[in-house]
Each structure stands twice: as structure tokens, then as C-alpha cells.
Enzyme design. Structure first.
Site, short mmCIF file in Angstrom:
data_model
loop_
_atom_site.label_atom_id
_atom_site.label_comp_id
_atom_site.label_asym_id
_atom_site.label_seq_id
_atom_site.Cartn_x
_atom_site.Cartn_y
_atom_site.Cartn_z
N GLU A 132 0.83 -1.20 0.00
CA GLU A 132 0.00 0.00 0.00
C GLU A 132 0.86 1.25 0.00
O GLU A 132 2.04 1.22 0.30
CB GLU A 132 -0.93 0.01 1.21
CG GLU A 132 -0.32 -0.41 2.52
CD GLU A 132 0.84 0.41 2.99
OE1 GLU A 132 0.76 1.66 2.90
OE2 GLU A 132 1.84 -0.17 3.45
N GLY B 125 6.29 -0.14 4.14
CA GLY B 125 5.08 -0.46 3.39
C GLY B 125 5.42 -0.87 1.97
O GLY B 125 6.48 -1.45 1.72
N GLU B 126 4.52 -0.58 1.05
CA GLU B 126 4.71 -0.86 -0.38
C GLU B 126 4.69 -2.35 -0.71
O GLU B 126 4.81 -2.72 -1.87
CB GLU B 126 6.02 -0.28 -0.92
CG GLU B 126 6.19 1.20 -0.76
CD GLU B 126 7.53 1.71 -1.25
OE1 GLU B 126 8.30 0.93 -1.87
OE2 GLU B 126 7.84 2.90 -1.02
N GLY B 127 4.59 -3.23 0.29
CA GLY B 127 4.73 -4.66 0.04
C GLY B 127 6.17 -5.12 0.09
O GLY B 127 6.49 -6.26 -0.29
#
Length: 345
Positions: free
Chosen positions: A170, A312-314
Site C-alpha cells: 500500500e 510499506g509498499e509490500g
């Protein structure tokens, strides 16, 4: 909104476990790799599981609360700027996905900006960010339903492309605040134990963030009963979309790779809707955000790695993926005592 997720079938449990036990190693010698191999074998209902077209979806969305400057030191424009960075291949998630041959999908769930047409960007925009939940609900019921549906639809399309292992990431300035509020509701934890520094607020900023989110929690408390109520009140479009996507992925018997604090807040909502989803989840890492460990404890989840990540970001999914791949590879490729003519204990 119910999604059918069946508990894992255990009919092949003994078969897969014996296959693991009789590899050329002492029983249990590959530790967590053995646990993962068994889980993925059960998810796919086979002693020879595969990881097909691994994909990470990064859902981006903006939050009205960010405009108050009470929860993040970064301006809301950073969400748009980071999406452009993803599209240009310059973010951490781009680097790690490229390194590990993972497909990356960037999804505009509700960024407060309009993007030029780009084949690398999936336009699933619900609106230009949520409303400021310090004065009203974050979204309407109709917006919630559409975000939930679009999350499910995106997973169906990815599954139809041959993917069976899906990671979630995300991006959204202010989304640690939504995650903190969701954590507080779903785990019945005081808000001050859920709130962290997010993108790096100062000590004074942290006090303001906690005070603001306490007021938000009190403002909405009387109108929240169900998971849907909580998501409508202070969710983000990216969080709702992830929730729908996770439930759909589990219903399709995909393996779900769970990233950090915000992704796990979406999972808390999905778990409240259908607790069977946990059987399909691999928790990739422990976030440096203070509430994440408590989320994991609530779900009885053991993460694969703890590197102090809080980006975040995966990124946690992408970094942990080689471990998951190693688990499947040893199950499929490692010799047994019998096939290698090695004496057993």
C-alpha cells in the site's frame, strides 16, 4: 458481504508431512521452511505445490485526515509522487520485485490526483481520497461497496492470468492513522497502544496524532458495530480494496503474502468477516510500527523475518519471497532417504 472461504482440507496432511519428514535431513531440520511447505501444500491440496506468477499488488489511496496536518509530517501530494515513482521503477518495491522476479501491479484506489494514461497503472479510483473522518465518515456505503468489489475483481483477473501467490502492499499518506483506528476497534486495544510514528512524526507530533485519533475514535464509537461500519468510518479506499481482494484470494485458494501494519489492518477486517482467511496467509515480516506486533499476536501469527522495516509498499513480501520459494523448492526437489539410498536414523 460474505465470501466463502473453506477451511484447509487436511486429507493430504499426513501425506505431505511424511514427504517432508523423509527428505534427506533430520526431522524438523529445515524449521520454518517445513511449516511453510506444509501450509502451501494444504492450500493447493497437493504434495507438489507450485508458485505460479507471483504478484504483489500495491494499492494507493489518500486520506482526508492528512489535510489537517495532525497525523503526518508529509503533505498529501507525496502519495501521488510515490505512485509516479512506482511507475518509473524507482521505489524499493520495484527493486525487490525485479530482484525476485515478482510481477508488480500498481493500483490507484483513491489518490487525490489525476494521472496521465499509463499502461503500468490500474485505475480503480473510487474518489480523490476519503473524507476527513475527524468530522464525518471516511466514505459512503456506496463507495465502500464499490471499493470492496473492485478489490475482488482485481484478484479474479490476476488469478485468471495464472497467479496463485499474491502479496499485498500500500501507499497513502495518513494510512497508519486509519490502520491504528482499525486495530483499536478489531483488537479492543486503547488507541495510544496502536498509534506509531508512521512516516516519522516527532515526539510532539506523536502526542498530537494520538490526541486526534482518540477524538476520532470517540466521535465514531457509537455508530460502529460491524467490520463494514469500521471501514466506512475510518478506512481508506486502499484498505477496503485490500480487504475485498484478500477475501477473494483466499476463496480462490491462493497463497496470501501479508506485509506490514497497514496491510495487516485490512486483514483484521477480512478476518472479522471470515476467520478462515488466516489459513491462507503467510506473514512476511514484523513492522517497526509499534502496533504491528500486537496485531500479529492477536492473529496468533508468526512472521518470517524481522528487519525493522516500516516502509510499506509490500516490501516485506518481496524480501521474504525467496524464503517461501525455498520452502516449495525443497519439497519438490530434495531427495528422500529412499531415492538417495541414504540410511535413515
Amino acid at each position: 458481504m460474505d465470501t466463502t472461504i473453506h477451511p484447509l482440507s487436511k486429507k493430504l496432511l499426513n501425506t505431505i508431512q511424511e514427504e517432508i519428514n523423509f527428505k534427506t535431513k533430520p526431522i524438523g531440520a529445515l524449521g520454518v521452511l517445513e511449516t511453510i511447505a506444509l501450509q502451501i501444500g494444504l492450500i493447493q491440496d497437493t504434495p507438489t505445490p507450485t508458485l505460479s506468477k507471483p504478484t504483489i499488488m500495491v494499492f494507493a489511496g489518500d486520506h482526508g485526515i492528512a489535510k489537517t496536518n495532525k497525523v503526518s509530517p508529509y503533505p498529501q501530494e507525496v502519495t501521488k509522487q510515490m505512485v509516479i515513482n512506482f511507475l518509473n521503477g524507482g521505489a524499493a518495491i520495484n527493486v525487490f520485485c525485479k530482484q525476485n522476479s515478482i510481477n508488480l501491479k500498481i493500483i490507484d484506489a483513491g489518490v487525490n490526483a489525476d494521472f496521465e494514461d499509463n499502461s503500468q497503472l490500474i485505475n480503480a479510483k473510487i474518489a480523490n481520497g476519503t473524507a476527513d473522518y475527524s468530522v464525518k465518515k471516511a466514505m459512503s456505503t456506496e463507495e465502500y461497496e464499490l471499493a470492496f468489489y473492485k478489490g475482488k475483481k482485481l484478484v479474479q483477473e490476476t488469478y485468471n492470468q495464472g497467479c496463485n501467490v499474491l502479496g499485498f502492499g500500500e501507499m497513502g499518506i495518513g494510512n497508519t492513522s486509519s490502520a491504528s483506528l482499525l486495530m483499536s476497534f478489531f483488537t479492543n486495544t486503547p488507541i495510544e497502544k496502536c498509534v506509531g510514528r508512521g512516516t516519522g512524526v516527532s515526539d510532539e507530533g506523536l502526542k498530537t496524532k494520538i490526541k486526534t485519533l482518540k477524538e476520532v475514535s470517540n466521535f465514531h464509537e457509537s455508530s460502529i458495530v460491524t467490520p463494514k461500519d469500521a471501514l466506512i468510518s475510518f478506512g481508506g479506499f486502499e484498505i477496503v480494496m485490500m480487504c475485498g481482494a484478500m477475501l477473494e484470494a483466499a476463496s480462490l485458494k491462493m497463497t496470501l503474502l501479508i506485509d506490514g501494519f497497514i496491510v495487516t489492518s485490512a486483514l483484521l477486517a477480512a478476518h472479522a468477516i471470515n476467520s478462515n482467511i488466516i489459513d491462507y496467509c503467510i506473514f512476511c515480516h514484523t513492522s517497526g510500527e509499534q502496533g504491528h506486533k500486537n496485531m500479529l499476536n492477536y492473529l496468533n501469527a508468526t512472521p518470517l523475518i524481522n528487519l525493522g522495516l516500516r516502509l510499506g509498499e509490500g516490501t516485506g513480501c518481496a524480501i521474504a519471497f525467496p524464503i517461501i520459494k525455498a520452502s516449495v523448492n525443497f519439497l519438490n526437489e530434495m531427495a528422500t532417504f529412499k531415492s538417495a539410498n541414504v540410511s535413515e536414523a
